[in-house]
Enzyme design. Structure first.
Site, PDB file in Angstrom:
ATOM      1  N   TYR A  89       0.988  -1.158   0.028  1.00  0.00           N
ATOM      2  CA  TYR A  89       0.079  -0.093   0.018  1.00  0.00           C
ATOM      3  C   TYR A  89       0.952   1.171  -0.060  1.00  0.00           C
ATOM      4  O   TYR A  89       2.187   1.235   0.401  1.00  0.00           O
ATOM      5  CB  TYR A  89      -0.980  -0.092   0.995  1.00  0.00           C
ATOM      6  CG  TYR A  89      -0.404   0.277   2.645  1.00  0.00           C
ATOM      7  CD1 TYR A  89      -0.301   1.656   2.998  1.00  0.00           C
ATOM      8  CD2 TYR A  89       0.279  -0.559   3.344  1.00  0.00           C
ATOM      9  CE1 TYR A  89       0.058   2.130   4.113  1.00  0.00           C
ATOM     10  CE2 TYR A  89       0.638  -0.267   4.743  1.00  0.00           C
ATOM     11  CZ  TYR A  89       0.685   1.125   4.898  1.00  0.00           C
ATOM     12  OH  TYR A  89       1.452   1.728   6.209  1.00  0.00           O
ATOM     13  N   CYS A  90       0.308   2.416  -0.482  1.00  0.00           N
ATOM     14  CA  CYS A  90       0.948   3.767  -0.505  1.00  0.00           C
ATOM     15  C   CYS A  90       0.072   4.626   0.096  1.00  0.00           C
ATOM     16  O   CYS A  90      -0.248   4.753   1.311  1.00  0.00           O
ATOM     17  CB  CYS A  90       1.712   4.033  -1.724  1.00  0.00           C
ATOM     18  SG  CYS A  90       0.188   3.807  -3.262  1.00  0.00           S
ATOM     19  N   ARG A  91      -0.109   5.837  -0.750  1.00  0.00           N
ATOM     20  CA  ARG A  91      -0.781   6.931  -0.235  1.00  0.00           C
ATOM     21  C   ARG A  91      -2.400   6.914  -0.522  1.00  0.00           C
ATOM     22  O   ARG A  91      -2.853   8.199  -0.179  1.00  0.00           O
ATOM     23  CB  ARG A  91      -0.379   8.124  -0.884  1.00  0.00           C
ATOM     24  CG  ARG A  91       1.211   8.479  -0.436  1.00  0.00           C
ATOM     25  CD  ARG A  91       1.982   9.388  -1.164  1.00  0.00           C
ATOM     26  NE  ARG A  91       3.181   9.991  -0.827  1.00  0.00           N
ATOM     27  CZ  ARG A  91       4.182  10.388  -1.554  1.00  0.00           C
ATOM     28  NH1 ARG A  91       3.939  10.386  -2.736  1.00  0.00           N
ATOM     29  NH2 ARG A  91       5.553  10.511  -0.938  1.00  0.00           N
ATOM     30  N   CYS A 144      -2.431   6.881  -5.816  1.00  0.00           N
ATOM     31  CA  CYS A 144      -1.029   6.670  -5.783  1.00  0.00           C
ATOM     32  C   CYS A 144      -0.687   5.294  -6.386  1.00  0.00           C
ATOM     33  O   CYS A 144      -1.400   4.453  -6.215  1.00  0.00           O
ATOM     34  CB  CYS A 144      -0.598   6.480  -4.237  1.00  0.00           C
ATOM     35  SG  CYS A 144       1.026   6.432  -4.009  1.00  0.00           S
TER      36      CYS A 144
END
Length: 227
Positions: A177-179, A183
């Site tokens: 996962y990121c932002r 993202c």
């Protein structure tokens, strides 16, 4: 001033917030600050704009009291101004998704171009993350991880992922996962992981979305094993 109806004066003030978020650049800045407090230089590098231009956008947000500053010596750090700003950003985004079919189509097109359209039940994936049935990696920069991350996640910034592959289990599903939904770092991470024979998926939620779902967020540095 006395002759102007109260309602008109009140909505003029409310409209200041609308004007402040009417710029896609300022929305992106707010999204980045929802990850972690940051300097104008770091924000400028993240959004691909000059420091001067980024500073101007920050001043608009500051005048509307959506962001605040903290000075230490010659360094100025920007952060969201209060706990209500992050949820407000999520609500604006949710409204856009509910009313603008173009937004959903845009995301679908991006996922399709990257070969990232998956037949994975997102609710089931969230449930596996909650239970700890998968290895979760946070591919954001380390300072964002430290500011707040999904409980149990390992910090492996995207730039470091290739050289840290050997630290990841080969017989366990990996979720990156990121932002959040706009993202693409998690998508890039999944592509790299799959290229090296790992079973991997991306989680469309970032820290703010996860917290809104009632998920636990942890503040602090990465565990030593992930360094």
């Amino acid at each position: 001033m006395a002759d102007v109806p109260f309602k008109q004066l009140a909505y003029e003030q409310v409209a200041r917030v609308g004007k402040a978020i009417s710029s896609p650049i300022r929305l992106e800045i707010l999204d980045l600050l929802a990850q972690a407090p940051s300097t104008v230089e770091r924000l400028a590098a993240a959004i691909g704009h000059s420091v001067a231009n980024t500073s101007q956008h920050l001043q608009v947000l500051r005048q509307c009291r959506l962001v605040t500053t903290e000075k230490a010596g010659t360094f100025v750090t920007y952060r969201l101004a209060g706990d209500a700003v992050g949820p407000f950003l999520l609500q604006v985004r949710a409204l856009a998704h509910a009313r603008l079919t173009e937004l959903a189509q845009l995301r679908q097109d991006v996922l399709a171009r990257r070969g990232a359209l998956e037949g994975v039940d997102s609710k089931a994936l969230v449930a596996r993350v909650r239970r700890g049935d998968v290895t979760v990696i946070d591919v954001r920069p380390s300072q964002e991880y430290t500011a707040g991350h999904i409980a149990g996640a390992i910090s492996i910034p995207l730039a470091d992922l290739r050289r840290r592959l050997r630290r990841l289990p080969k017989d366990r599903e990996i979720v990156a996962y990121c932002r959040g939904p706009y993202c693409v770092m998690a998508l890039d991470a999944v592509t790299l992981l799959r290229t090296h024979g790992r079973t991997a998926h991306h989680l469309e939620y970032g820290v703010a979305e996860w917290q809104a779902l009632g998920g636990r967020i942890v503040v602090g540095d990465a565990p030593a094993a992930s360094r």
